[in-house]
Design a protein around this motif. Structure first.
Motif, short mmCIF file in Angstrom:
data_model
loop_
_atom_site.label_atom_id
_atom_site.label_comp_id
_atom_site.label_asym_id
_atom_site.label_seq_id
_atom_site.Cartn_x
_atom_site.Cartn_y
_atom_site.Cartn_z
N PHE A 15 0.96 -1.18 -0.20
CA PHE A 15 0.11 0.00 0.22
C PHE A 15 0.89 1.32 -0.21
N TYR A 25 0.30 5.21 1.40
CA TYR A 25 -0.72 6.42 1.81
C TYR A 25 0.34 7.87 1.67
N GLN A 84 0.28 11.37 3.68
CA GLN A 84 -0.13 12.05 5.00
C GLN A 84 0.21 13.49 4.78
N MET A 128 -4.64 10.06 7.11
CA MET A 128 -3.90 9.12 6.30
C MET A 128 -4.94 8.83 5.03
N PHE A 166 -5.45 6.70 1.43
CA PHE A 166 -4.99 5.70 0.78
C PHE A 166 -4.84 6.19 -0.70
N PHE A 206 3.83 7.30 2.77
CA PHE A 206 4.26 6.07 3.57
C PHE A 206 4.10 4.70 2.65
N ARG A 209 0.92 -5.53 3.90
CA ARG A 209 0.17 -6.09 4.56
C ARG A 209 0.76 -7.49 5.19
N LYS A 254 -2.46 -7.13 9.53
CA LYS A 254 -1.85 -5.56 9.94
C LYS A 254 -1.23 -5.05 8.93
N LEU A 255 -0.80 -3.84 8.94
CA LEU A 255 0.04 -3.16 8.00
C LEU A 255 1.37 -2.79 8.83
N PHE A 307 4.58 -0.14 8.34
CA PHE A 307 4.71 0.79 7.76
C PHE A 307 6.38 1.19 7.66
N GLY A 308 6.79 1.88 6.32
CA GLY A 308 8.25 2.45 6.26
C GLY A 308 8.24 3.62 7.19
N THR A 309 9.17 4.34 6.95
CA THR A 309 9.57 5.52 7.81
C THR A 309 9.10 6.76 7.03
#
Lengths: 114, 118
Positions: free
Chosen positions: B35, B37, B39, B45, B47, B91, B95, B105-106, B108-110
């Motif tokens: 995914f 996202y 922000q 957030m 999608f 981001f 999944r 659950k996801l 995430f990267g930084t």
């Protein structure tokens, strides 16, 4: 946004108080996920719930944090005896039970601890 | 071990140009999803785009496309014709199954902070 409702949008608490964050999932979604975003970081998984059940709480701190998703009403993330380090943005996401559906996020609750 | 890596903390692009935001991932699960996202500074957030591991074609959504290279384990986001409103944090997320296997659950990267300039 995709219809996930979180409230309040901003919450201020003093150290030692309790914080309650609410999340109503998108219509038709029965899976709720809570994530925490510390300043300047990505989101971190906390807990996954279905109605009346906690499925995975591997990301939840062992103490002071709890979550529920009752049969009626929103999901609640509860933080007891808050400390400064709890200051963060808390996001709720929901999905249906099809695994490839994207998780839709609420706008988050910004928790500030004085 | 870090499962999602975004190596670009910040990127600049000129308005109307295309930009690529990098994302690499690591998983042993043959079934996964990726995914992106957005922000913005307001904090929500949003999608953008989804790619399933078994999808044959790269995902596209309007000005967003995902350059999915499965063998290299990369899922870069391409934004075409950048607009000032694209300035935001982006981001990448993967999944993965929860510990019980009963949900997803996801991770995430930084994130990459994108700034679109005139």
């Amino acid at each position: 946004n995709a219809g996930v409702m979180q409230n309040p949008r901003h919450l201020v608490r003093r150290r030692g108080q309790e914080a309650r964050l609410r999340c109503s999932p998108m219509k038709g979604h029965s899976h709720v996920y809570w994530y925490r975003q510390l300043p300047e970081e990505g989101l971190k998984f906390m807990v996954y719930l279905q109605k009346e059940n906690i499925i995975d709480e591997s990301g939840m701190p062992k103490e002071r944090f709890s979550a529920e998703f009752p049969k009626e009403g929103p999901s609640i993330l509860r933080i007891q005896q808050v400390v400064r380090g709890d200051s963060a943005a808390y996001f709720c996401a929901s999905s249906n039970d099809i695994s490839n559906q994207p998780q839709h996020f609420g706008d988050g609750t910004r928790l500030s601890i004085l | 071990a870090q499962k999602i890596t975004q190596t670009q903390p910040g990127m600049f692009v000129q308005e109307k140009e295309a930009v690529t935001l990098d994302c690499t991932y690591d998983t042993s699960d043959p079934s996964y999803g990726l995914f992106w996202y957005k922000q913005p500074s307001s904090g929500e957030m949003i999608f953008l785009i989804y790619q399933g591991s078994y999808d044959q074609q790269n995902a596209t959504e309007g000005r967003y496309s995902l350059n999915f290279q499965k063998a290299r384990k990369s899922a870069n986001l391409v934004i075409s014709a950048s607009q000032l409103g694209d300035s935001a944090m982006y981001f990448c997320a993967m999944r993965e199954r929860t510990v019980t296997g009963g949900g997803n659950k996801l991770t995430f990267g930084t994130g990459t902070q994108l700034k679109v300039e005139l």
